[in-house]
Design an enzyme around this catalytic site. Structure first.
Site, PDB file in Angstrom:
ATOM      1  N   HIS A 158      16.134  22.010  29.093  1.00 16.58           N
ATOM      2  CA  HIS A 158      15.846  20.658  29.614  1.00 16.58           C
ATOM      3  C   HIS A 158      15.160  20.688  30.978  1.00 16.58           C
ATOM      4  O   HIS A 158      14.701  19.647  31.470  1.00 16.58           O
ATOM      5  CB  HIS A 158      17.113  19.800  29.661  1.00 16.58           C
ATOM      6  CG  HIS A 158      18.053  20.092  30.783  1.00 16.58           C
ATOM      7  ND1 HIS A 158      18.114  19.322  31.914  1.00 16.58           N
ATOM      8  CD2 HIS A 158      18.968  21.077  30.945  1.00 16.58           C
ATOM      9  CE1 HIS A 158      19.042  19.803  32.728  1.00 16.58           C
ATOM     10  NE2 HIS A 158      19.577  20.876  32.170  1.00 16.58           N
ATOM     11  N   SER A 196      17.234  27.272  30.888  1.00 22.07           N
ATOM     12  CA  SER A 196      17.749  26.065  30.240  1.00 22.07           C
ATOM     13  C   SER A 196      16.585  25.178  29.818  1.00 22.07           C
ATOM     14  O   SER A 196      15.704  24.867  30.621  1.00 22.07           O
ATOM     15  CB  SER A 196      18.641  25.314  31.239  1.00 22.07           C
ATOM     16  OG  SER A 196      19.173  24.166  30.634  1.00 22.07           O
ATOM     17  N   CYS A 206      28.535  10.601  49.977  1.00 22.36           N
ATOM     18  CA  CYS A 206      29.927  10.507  50.447  1.00 22.36           C
ATOM     19  C   CYS A 206      30.870  10.987  49.352  1.00 22.36           C
ATOM     20  O   CYS A 206      30.709  10.659  48.193  1.00 22.36           O
ATOM     21  CB  CYS A 206      30.286   9.060  50.749  1.00 22.36           C
ATOM     22  SG  CYS A 206      29.558   8.450  52.251  1.00 22.36           S
ATOM     23  N   GLY A 228      21.882  26.747  30.798  1.00 21.91           N
ATOM     24  CA  GLY A 228      21.876  27.707  31.900  1.00 21.91           C
ATOM     25  C   GLY A 228      23.260  28.120  32.348  1.00 21.91           C
ATOM     26  O   GLY A 228      23.501  29.292  32.655  1.00 21.91           O
ATOM     27  N   THR A 277      27.505  28.168  15.135  1.00 19.30           N
ATOM     28  CA  THR A 277      26.384  27.902  14.232  1.00 19.30           C
ATOM     29  C   THR A 277      25.085  27.695  15.015  1.00 19.30           C
ATOM     30  O   THR A 277      25.062  26.989  16.020  1.00 19.30           O
ATOM     31  CB  THR A 277      26.680  26.643  13.384  1.00 19.30           C
ATOM     32  OG1 THR A 277      27.875  26.893  12.644  1.00 19.30           O
ATOM     33  CG2 THR A 277      25.549  26.323  12.434  1.00 19.30           C
TER      34      THR A 277
END
Lengths: 122, 386
Positions: B203, B201, B326, B70, B239
């Site tokens: 995943h 994307s 944090c 993405g 590729t």
């Protein structure tokens, strides 16, 4: 999590010691982060300048909870001058955390600031 | 019991996708650009993957450009398009986006700002929906591109994509959407929504990591952002990742066929989780309750720290994410720019976790999560109250 939280930190975070309040405490010590409302409040019971008992309440991240737990164990039973001489470095080393995280040093700083005011006002 | 509830961060590849990936990795060793039999064998699979993905979003074969994910697709859309129109439309120097985009867009447009483009960050309302009237006003004859995410990665809110694209077209500017969080969860029809460019994307929809695509509507000017052997019609050299794109296509084909079925299931789980939160009191659901990607819940708890809650749940092998952690060098938080833009109070931002259900979850897991959530929130509140 394994990279960010050491085993020692996880031990204190998941089983924090000395949690609670002391009804007749000699003084209270607060550390606070205004930006998000996180903070710790220590209740210190002193007898002849020796810290006989310590408890605290906390709203904070895992590092702050672990540091408060370890700090409470570190200072309990010590004289005021011994607590004032403690180095924050020891907490960073014990919990295996980068020194740049100020949430680790916040609890001891809060206690030291309160004790400093207490001794000056005596 | 392990319970993974962080499906907006990434999704575990489906077993059939893993098997397909392994099979193609082994059985299609040729370079898809080679002219010999082995290369042509790989080429056929690569072409199948491209056509399958095109079909899933109602696009055409040569409107799909494969990327590494993405972030690359977003960069290609923004930098590639602006580079392409620089001489054709030198007057179009305005780039419009929202204040709640993913860093892949936010950091890209900041870079464009340094290059001399005028950047407009459109604010959102307290539900996380772009202020459409302000957006309409901002889009004008000097606007080159408007990039608004389809669905937000933290709160799941879905944007009024069709209304935005219509305004873009009135003003003659191009509309790009980062659809990374929506792909596989919300029906995608690039023509229906009037989209010129769309990033996705693999995943995030149960495919492999390191592969994604950019949809580019025919006729939309685009220049490459890096150079090499001229793959992907010269727009994305490198590729061809045949096993990766094939597994991505397989994943999208599977999840696209189950969107409605999963929506019903995720709604049931979301209701159960939200009901648990209501019993705990002091809990706020961020974003729009109805207009969101199925299964996405951003929950803010008063009186506790979100990172601490995440850590406690993780000890019981429950994976959720937090909106705030944090930062080193100060006690200041790396707080959520999304919740900040939605005017969420800082104390709530600090106590926020994101819970996103997915294909691999079960009723038993959600029951377990709800029990553990009650236990951990109560425990952390006890720490702060003594």
């Amino acid at each position: 999590m394994a990279e960010r939280y050491s085993q020692a930190l996880m031990k204190h975070f998941t089983d924090p010691q000395n949690i609670g309040k002391i009804e007749n405490s000699t003084l209270a010590a607060t550390g606070f982060n205004e930006s998000d409302g996180d903070g710790v409040k220590f209740y210190l019971k002193l007898e002849d300048d020796v810290l006989k008992d310590v408890k605290y309440t906390i709203k904070g991240c895992p590092r702050a909870i672990a540091a408060s737990s370890f700090t409470s164990q570190l200072i309990k039973g010590k004289r005021i001058d011994e607590i004032m001489a403690l180095d924050e470095q020891r907490i960073f080393e014990e919990l295996g955390i980068d020194q740049s995280f100020t949430c680790i040093s916040m609890p001891l700083e809060a206690v030291k600031n309160a004790l400093k005011e207490y001794t000056q006002s005596k | 019991m392990k319970v993974y509830l962080d499906h907006a961060a990434t999704t575990p590849p489906l077993p059939e996708v893993v098997n397909f990936f392994a099979d193609t990795l082994r059985d299609y060793p040729g370079n898809a650009s080679s002219l010999h039999y082995e290369g042509q064998h790989s080429r056929q699979l690569y072409q199948w993957a491209k056509q399958t993905i095109a079909n899933c979003i109602h696009a055409e074969y040569d409107e799909i450009i494969f990327t590494s994910g993405g972030t690359e697709a977003d960069n290609m859309a923004l930098f590639g398009y602006l580079k392409a129109i620089k001489t054709i439309h030198p007057e179009r120097k305005k780039v419009i986006t929202s204040s709640i985009e993913h860093e892949a867009v936010i950091e890209s447009v900041k870079e464009l700002g340094k290059m001399g483009y005028e950047i407009v960050f459109v604010p959102v309302n307290n539900k996380g929906i772009v202020e459409i009237d302000y957006l309409r006003e901002q889009i004008d004859e000097n606007t080159a591109i408007c990039s608004i995410m389809f669905a937000n990665n933290e709160v799941g809110t879905i944007q009024p994509i069709k209304q935005i694209s219509e305004r873009c077209h009135e003003a003659g500017c191009v509309f790009h959407t980062d659809a990374v969080q929506a792909m596989g969860k919300v029906e995608q029809d690039v023509n229906e929504f009037g989209i010129e460019m769309l990033s996705a994307s693999a995943h995030k929809f149960y495919g492999p990591k390191g592969v994604g695509f950019l949809y580019v509507k025919k006729g939309t000017p685009l220049e490459p952002v890096f150079y090499g052997g001229g793959h992907e019609s010269g727009l994305r050299s490198g590729t061809e990742n045949v096993p990766g794109v094939a597994a991505m296509a397989k994943a999208l084909e599977i999840v696209s066929g189950k969107i409605n079925e999963k929506r019903v299931l995720y709604q049931k789980w979301s209701d159960q989780i939200f009901n648990t939160c209501e019993q705990l009191h002091g809990v706020q659901l961020n974003g729009d309750r109805e207009n969101r990607t199925p299964g996405s819940l951003s929950l803010s708890f008063s009186g506790i720290n979100g990172e601490a809650l995440m850590g406690m749940l993780s000890m019981d092998e429950i994976a959720v994410s937090t909106a705030s952690a944090c930062k080193s060098h100060s006690h200041s938080k790396g707080g959520s720019h999304v919740l900040t833009a939605m005017n969420c109070p800082s104390e709530f931002i600090n106590g926020t976790i994101r819970v996103v259900t997915g294909w691999d979850n079960t009723d038993e897991q959600i029951d377990y999560f709800c029990d553990k959530l009650k236990e951990k929130v109560t425990l952390l509140r006890r720490l702060s109250n003594g």
